[in-house]
Every structure is written in structure tokens, then in C-alpha cells.
Design a protein around this motif. Structure first.
Motif, PDB file in Angstrom:
ATOM      1  N   MET A 111      -1.573  -1.464 -13.687  1.00 34.85           N
ATOM      2  CA  MET A 111      -1.036  -1.834 -12.382  1.00 34.85           C
ATOM      3  C   MET A 111      -1.921  -1.342 -11.252  1.00 34.85           C
ATOM      4  O   MET A 111      -2.494  -0.257 -11.304  1.00 34.85           O
ATOM      5  N   MET A 112      -2.023  -2.179 -10.207  1.00 33.39           N
ATOM      6  CA  MET A 112      -2.645  -1.789  -8.945  1.00 33.39           C
ATOM      7  C   MET A 112      -1.676  -2.123  -7.828  1.00 33.39           C
ATOM      8  O   MET A 112      -1.239  -3.270  -7.688  1.00 33.39           O
ATOM      9  N   LEU A 113      -1.318  -1.126  -7.046  1.00 37.07           N
ATOM     10  CA  LEU A 113      -0.338  -1.280  -5.978  1.00 37.07           C
ATOM     11  C   LEU A 113      -1.057  -1.328  -4.636  1.00 37.07           C
ATOM     12  O   LEU A 113      -1.841  -0.435  -4.303  1.00 37.07           O
ATOM     13  N   LEU A 114      -0.793  -2.382  -3.845  1.00 41.74           N
ATOM     14  CA  LEU A 114      -1.366  -2.525  -2.512  1.00 41.74           C
ATOM     15  C   LEU A 114      -0.270  -2.258  -1.480  1.00 41.74           C
ATOM     16  O   LEU A 114       0.770  -2.927  -1.482  1.00 41.74           O
ATOM     17  N   VAL A 115      -0.502  -1.294  -0.595  1.00 44.13           N
ATOM     18  CA  VAL A 115       0.512  -0.860   0.368  1.00 44.13           C
ATOM     19  C   VAL A 115       0.121  -1.336   1.762  1.00 44.13           C
ATOM     20  O   VAL A 115      -0.954  -0.983   2.282  1.00 44.13           O
ATOM     21  N   SER A 116       0.993  -2.108   2.371  1.00 37.34           N
ATOM     22  CA  SER A 116       0.705  -2.734   3.664  1.00 37.34           C
ATOM     23  C   SER A 116       0.750  -1.739   4.814  1.00 37.34           C
ATOM     24  O   SER A 116       1.349  -0.666   4.729  1.00 37.34           O
ATOM     25  N   GLY A 117       0.130  -2.140   5.923  1.00 35.11           N
ATOM     26  CA  GLY A 117       0.068  -1.304   7.100  1.00 35.11           C
ATOM     27  C   GLY A 117       1.249  -1.497   8.034  1.00 35.11           C
ATOM     28  O   GLY A 117       2.209  -2.222   7.740  1.00 35.11           O
ATOM     29  N   PHE A 118       1.176  -0.852   9.177  1.00 36.61           N
ATOM     30  CA  PHE A 118       2.231  -0.863  10.185  1.00 36.61           C
ATOM     31  C   PHE A 118       2.652  -2.279  10.535  1.00 36.61           C
ATOM     32  O   PHE A 118       1.827  -3.106  10.918  1.00 36.61           O
ATOM     33  N   SER A 119       3.920  -2.555  10.348  1.00 35.86           N
ATOM     34  CA  SER A 119       4.572  -3.831  10.671  1.00 35.86           C
ATOM     35  C   SER A 119       4.115  -4.989   9.792  1.00 35.86           C
ATOM     36  O   SER A 119       4.563  -6.118   9.973  1.00 35.86           O
ATOM     37  N   GLY A 120       3.237  -4.735   8.831  1.00 33.97           N
ATOM     38  CA  GLY A 120       2.664  -5.813   8.032  1.00 33.97           C
ATOM     39  C   GLY A 120       3.492  -6.170   6.813  1.00 33.97           C
ATOM     40  O   GLY A 120       3.848  -5.294   6.016  1.00 33.97           O
ATOM     41  N   GLN A 121       3.786  -7.444   6.656  1.00 33.34           N
ATOM     42  CA  GLN A 121       4.474  -7.914   5.468  1.00 33.34           C
ATOM     43  C   GLN A 121       3.482  -8.058   4.318  1.00 33.34           C
ATOM     44  O   GLN A 121       2.258  -8.038   4.513  1.00 33.34           O
ATOM     45  N   MET A 139       8.482   6.717   2.727  1.00 32.50           N
ATOM     46  CA  MET A 139       7.855   5.451   2.351  1.00 32.50           C
ATOM     47  C   MET A 139       6.936   5.635   1.145  1.00 32.50           C
ATOM     48  O   MET A 139       6.818   4.740   0.303  1.00 32.50           O
ATOM     49  N   ALA A 140       6.319   6.814   1.043  1.00 31.41           N
ATOM     50  CA  ALA A 140       5.529   7.118  -0.146  1.00 31.41           C
ATOM     51  C   ALA A 140       6.424   7.232  -1.369  1.00 31.41           C
ATOM     52  O   ALA A 140       6.056   6.799  -2.475  1.00 31.41           O
ATOM     53  N   ALA A 141       7.614   7.780  -1.177  1.00 36.69           N
ATOM     54  CA  ALA A 141       8.575   7.861  -2.283  1.00 36.69           C
ATOM     55  C   ALA A 141       9.031   6.468  -2.716  1.00 36.69           C
ATOM     56  O   ALA A 141       9.251   6.217  -3.908  1.00 36.69           O
ATOM     57  N   ASP A 142       9.162   5.544  -1.760  1.00 31.46           N
ATOM     58  CA  ASP A 142       9.483   4.153  -2.103  1.00 31.46           C
ATOM     59  C   ASP A 142       8.412   3.576  -3.022  1.00 31.46           C
ATOM     60  O   ASP A 142       8.720   2.945  -4.043  1.00 31.46           O
ATOM     61  N   ALA A 143       7.151   3.756  -2.634  1.00 30.21           N
ATOM     62  CA  ALA A 143       6.038   3.191  -3.399  1.00 30.21           C
ATOM     63  C   ALA A 143       5.987   3.784  -4.802  1.00 30.21           C
ATOM     64  O   ALA A 143       5.768   3.066  -5.788  1.00 30.21           O
ATOM     65  N   VAL A 168       6.560   1.755  -8.533  1.00 32.11           N
ATOM     66  CA  VAL A 168       5.708   1.803  -9.721  1.00 32.11           C
ATOM     67  C   VAL A 168       6.558   2.067 -10.965  1.00 32.11           C
ATOM     68  O   VAL A 168       6.445   1.366 -11.978  1.00 32.11           O
ATOM     69  N   GLU A 169       7.448   3.044 -10.867  1.00 33.69           N
ATOM     70  CA  GLU A 169       8.301   3.393 -12.006  1.00 33.69           C
ATOM     71  C   GLU A 169       9.280   2.271 -12.328  1.00 33.69           C
ATOM     72  O   GLU A 169       9.495   1.933 -13.501  1.00 33.69           O
ATOM     73  N   ALA A 170       9.875   1.680 -11.283  1.00 30.30           N
ATOM     74  CA  ALA A 170      10.861   0.621 -11.507  1.00 30.30           C
ATOM     75  C   ALA A 170      10.250  -0.588 -12.193  1.00 30.30           C
ATOM     76  O   ALA A 170      10.930  -1.295 -12.951  1.00 30.30           O
ATOM     77  N   GLY A 216       8.004  -0.439 -14.422  1.00 30.63           N
ATOM     78  CA  GLY A 216       7.679  -0.105 -15.801  1.00 30.63           C
ATOM     79  C   GLY A 216       6.322   0.501 -16.045  1.00 30.63           C
ATOM     80  O   GLY A 216       5.886   0.603 -17.198  1.00 30.63           O
ATOM     81  N   ALA A 217       5.647   0.925 -14.987  1.00 32.92           N
ATOM     82  CA  ALA A 217       4.327   1.543 -15.149  1.00 32.92           C
ATOM     83  C   ALA A 217       4.446   3.064 -15.057  1.00 32.92           C
ATOM     84  O   ALA A 217       5.314   3.584 -14.347  1.00 32.92           O
ATOM     85  N   THR A 218       3.581   3.759 -15.750  1.00 27.97           N
ATOM     86  CA  THR A 218       3.539   5.211 -15.627  1.00 27.97           C
ATOM     87  C   THR A 218       2.581   5.644 -14.520  1.00 27.97           C
ATOM     88  O   THR A 218       2.788   6.673 -13.883  1.00 27.97           O
ATOM     89  N   GLN A 219       1.530   4.861 -14.309  1.00 31.16           N
ATOM     90  CA  GLN A 219       0.560   5.139 -13.258  1.00 31.16           C
ATOM     91  C   GLN A 219       0.098   3.832 -12.630  1.00 31.16           C
ATOM     92  O   GLN A 219       0.258   2.765 -13.214  1.00 31.16           O
ATOM     93  N   ALA A 220      -0.499   3.970 -11.446  1.00 34.92           N
ATOM     94  CA  ALA A 220      -1.088   2.805 -10.787  1.00 34.92           C
ATOM     95  C   ALA A 220      -2.312   3.238  -9.991  1.00 34.92           C
ATOM     96  O   ALA A 220      -2.395   4.379  -9.519  1.00 34.92           O
ATOM     97  N   ASP A 221      -3.264   2.333  -9.873  1.00 33.40           N
ATOM     98  CA  ASP A 221      -4.297   2.474  -8.853  1.00 33.40           C
ATOM     99  C   ASP A 221      -3.625   2.105  -7.541  1.00 33.40           C
ATOM    100  O   ASP A 221      -2.943   1.075  -7.455  1.00 33.40           O
ATOM    101  N   ILE A 222      -3.774   2.941  -6.520  1.00 31.88           N
ATOM    102  CA  ILE A 222      -3.051   2.680  -5.272  1.00 31.88           C
ATOM    103  C   ILE A 222      -4.039   2.516  -4.131  1.00 31.88           C
ATOM    104  O   ILE A 222      -4.954   3.304  -3.947  1.00 31.88           O
ATOM    105  N   MET A 223      -3.844   1.452  -3.381  1.00 35.93           N
ATOM    106  CA  MET A 223      -4.708   1.119  -2.254  1.00 35.93           C
ATOM    107  C   MET A 223      -3.816   0.789  -1.061  1.00 35.93           C
ATOM    108  O   MET A 223      -2.870   0.008  -1.171  1.00 35.93           O
ATOM    109  N   GLY A 224      -4.101   1.411   0.075  1.00 40.96           N
ATOM    110  CA  GLY A 224      -3.291   1.170   1.258  1.00 40.96           C
ATOM    111  C   GLY A 224      -4.151   0.999   2.486  1.00 40.96           C
ATOM    112  O   GLY A 224      -5.188   1.666   2.640  1.00 40.96           O
TER     113      GLY A 224
END
Length: 308
Positions: free
Chosen positions: A23-33, A98-102, A106-108, A110-118
Motif C-alpha cells: 500500500m501507498m497512502l497519499l494524504v491531501s493538503g489543506f482544503s484539498g479533496q 488527522m494523522a491518527a485518521d490516516a 491503513v489498518e482498516a 487491511g495493511a500492516t504498513q504503507a509508504d506514506i506521501m503527503g
């Protein structure tokens, strides 16, 4: 797109690529969908062997809205922080939440880890995710963002004004025109950034998908009230690639260099002509840097299949 419950809220997300890949998780910026991530970037990462997840942060897009929750005035939050007081009780949530959400997403999924990019505020969130939820972070990629350390160069006045500008009327067309002005103020050099027509179309599509001005205000308050974390970065051991634009007038490239200096072993790439945006024309340069970094730090079991 789909929705899942994580950290006590509903999170709207979208997946690109094979669920059998890391998994790779992309986290959006301020006000960004989640719609703000270029399709070519998501597809490029998926083609390189990542299951790419984009999502709407809380209070934005189609994720849980914190309706009825009110933050203190920005000037009062800034005053409290300047006086060394905690501002957490002055806002509905901070970036730690918001970091806790992200991390919960990842856990929800089904991944144990992710590459995270924000990106931008998302880059702040992924730093805090690495600090607060390290077991779920395989690699860290903060993009056009800051550690929040005191003394870093301030945004250009026009760029700062663009960040907090509001339209005279809350209509799709008015917001689209404001988006065009904002992109001129904070975006990449003219030959790199999206055309005005493309910016208008994206803005109007986002407005029609979801319009949450009070959510935007609460996210801004979350940034202001977040306890500083820059001194904690020295304790990170996660492989880190910092990406920043040399032409960024909102968060200056010195902020990216500061992050890379603070995280042991971090790599940094400052890219010419890139401002505070994610135009399609910058995607090849991003992939040229991100894909090899991910390959070098991929789990051994998946490395052979990473570049397909």
C-alpha cells in the motif's frame, strides 16, 4: 470510490492498482479533496507496483464533516501559541488527530504498513503519522511542506493571501475564478502549471462534489493549534525522501531542506520550476524520484516485482 470507518469517522477513499501490491497512502493538503491528486501520478505509482490509496481528510470532500464544531478565531489561537500555551482546547481537532485518521485507514484497509506521501498540510500529517504511528509507516515522503520550526522563511505576501482568500459569492464560478488567481500566486512557473481552463474545471468539479467552507476553516485552525513537532524529527529512523519545488512561494524550499536536515539519513530533491501545486507536467519528475526511492526501500519479498 468507497467509504470505510476508521478512527471513529467515515473516510471516503479511492484505490488505484492491485490490492496485492504494497500500500501507498497519499494524504491531501489543506482544503484539498482526494480529486486533487493527478491521475498520471496515481497510475504511475500503481504501474510501478503500489496499491495507491487517496482519501478525503476529515471535514473535506465526502468524509465525516464536523458540523457544529467551532474553533476559536485564528488570531486568538496564534496568540495562545505565541504565549507558550496549549491551543488544543480551542479547536475541534489538530493535525495529530488527522494523522491518527490516516493510520487508522491503513489498518482498516487491511495493511500492516504503507509508504506514506503527503503534500503541504498532508506533508505535515505524514510527518506526525511517522512520529505517532511508526509501526504503520514503511517510508515517508513529505512534499512541499514544513516541520513548522521557528525561524523558517515566511510565505510571500501574495501567496499567503491566496491561501486564505474567500470568494465574494459562494458559487462554483466565483470559486473557480478565485482558484485561478490562487494558482497564479502559488503555482509553478507558467510553462509548468495547469492552464486556467483546467484549474477552473477542476475547481468547479470539486465544488459540485462537496463544498465545506466551515470544514476548511476548521482545518486551518488545526494547523495553527498543532503542537510543534520539529524537534522530534531527529528520532525518526524511517527511510525518507523530501520533495520540494524551487519556485514554491508559499512554503519556501528552505522548509523542505530543514526537514531533510532534521531526519537522519533523509534524502531531498528540490525541483526547478515547481511551485506549490501538482500540475500534470511535474508528474514525470516526481515519478523519476519516487519510484527508485520506493524500490530501494521495498520489502524484499516484493522488490523483484516492484517495477513491472
Amino acid at each position: 470510490m468507497a467509504r470505510i470507518k476508521a478512527n471513529g469517522i467515515e473516510i471516503e477513499y479511492e484505490a488505484t492498482g492491485s490490492p496485492n501490491d504494497p500500500m501507498m497512502l497519499l494524504v491531501s493538503g489543506f482544503s484539498g479533496q482526494l480529486t486533487r491528486w493527478p491521475e498520471s501520478l496515481k497510475r504511475g505509482l500503481a504501474d510501478a507496483g503500489r496499491h495507491v490509496i487517496t482519501f478525503d481528510n476529515r471535514d473535506i470532500g465526502l468524509s465525516t464533516e464536523f458540523a457544529g464544531k467551532v474553533a476559536a478565531a485564528p488570531r486568538d489561537i496564534v496568540k495562545a501559541v505565541a504565549e507558550g500555551k496549549s491551543a488544543r482546547d480551542m479547536v475541534p481537532y489538530v493535525l495529530d488527530d488527522m494523522a491518527a485518521d490516516a493510520a487508522a485507514l491503513v489498518e482498516a484497509l487491511g495493511a500492516t504498513q504503507a509508504d506514506i506521501m503527503g503534500a503541504s498540510m498532508g506533508g505535515m500529517i505524514v510527518q506526525l503519522m511517522a512520529l505517532n504511528h511508526p509501526a504503520q509507516v514503511r517510508t515517508l515522503i513529505p512534499v512541499m511542506t514544513t516541520s513548522g520550526a521557528p525561524g523558517l522563511p515566511q510565505a510571500d505576501p501574495a501567496a499567503q493571501a491566496a491561501l486564505t482568500a474567500v470568494p465574494d459569492m459562494r458559487t462554483a464560478s466565483a470559486i473557480a475564478e478565485l482558484s485561478v488567481k490562487s494558482r497564479h500566486a502559488i503555482g509553478s512557473v507558467p510553462e509548468m502549471r495547469a492552464s486556467d481552463d483546467e484549474v477552473r474545471a477542476q475547481s468547479m468539479a470539486d465544488f459540485n462534489r462537496s463544498d465545506r467552507p466551515l470544514g476548511v476553516a476548521r482545518q486551518y485552525s488545526a494547523i495553527l493549534a498543532q503542537p510543534r513537532w520539529h524537534e522530534r524529527l531527529a528520532g525518526l529512523t524511517v527511510p525518507t525522501l523530501v520533495l520540494h519545488g524551487a519556485a514554491d512561494p508559499l512554503i519556501k524550499p528552505e522548509a523542505g531542506r530543514d526537514i531533510a536536515h532534521r531526519i537522519p539519513g533523509a534524502e531531498i530533491e528540490v525541483i526547478d520550476k515547481w511551485g506549490h501545486d501538482l500540475p500534470e507536467k511535474i508528474v514525470p519528475a516526481l515519478l523519476e524520484r519516487i519510484v527508485p526511492f520506493l524500490h530501494r526501500n521495498a520489502p524484499e519479498a516484493t522488490r523483484a516485482n516492484f517495477s513491472r
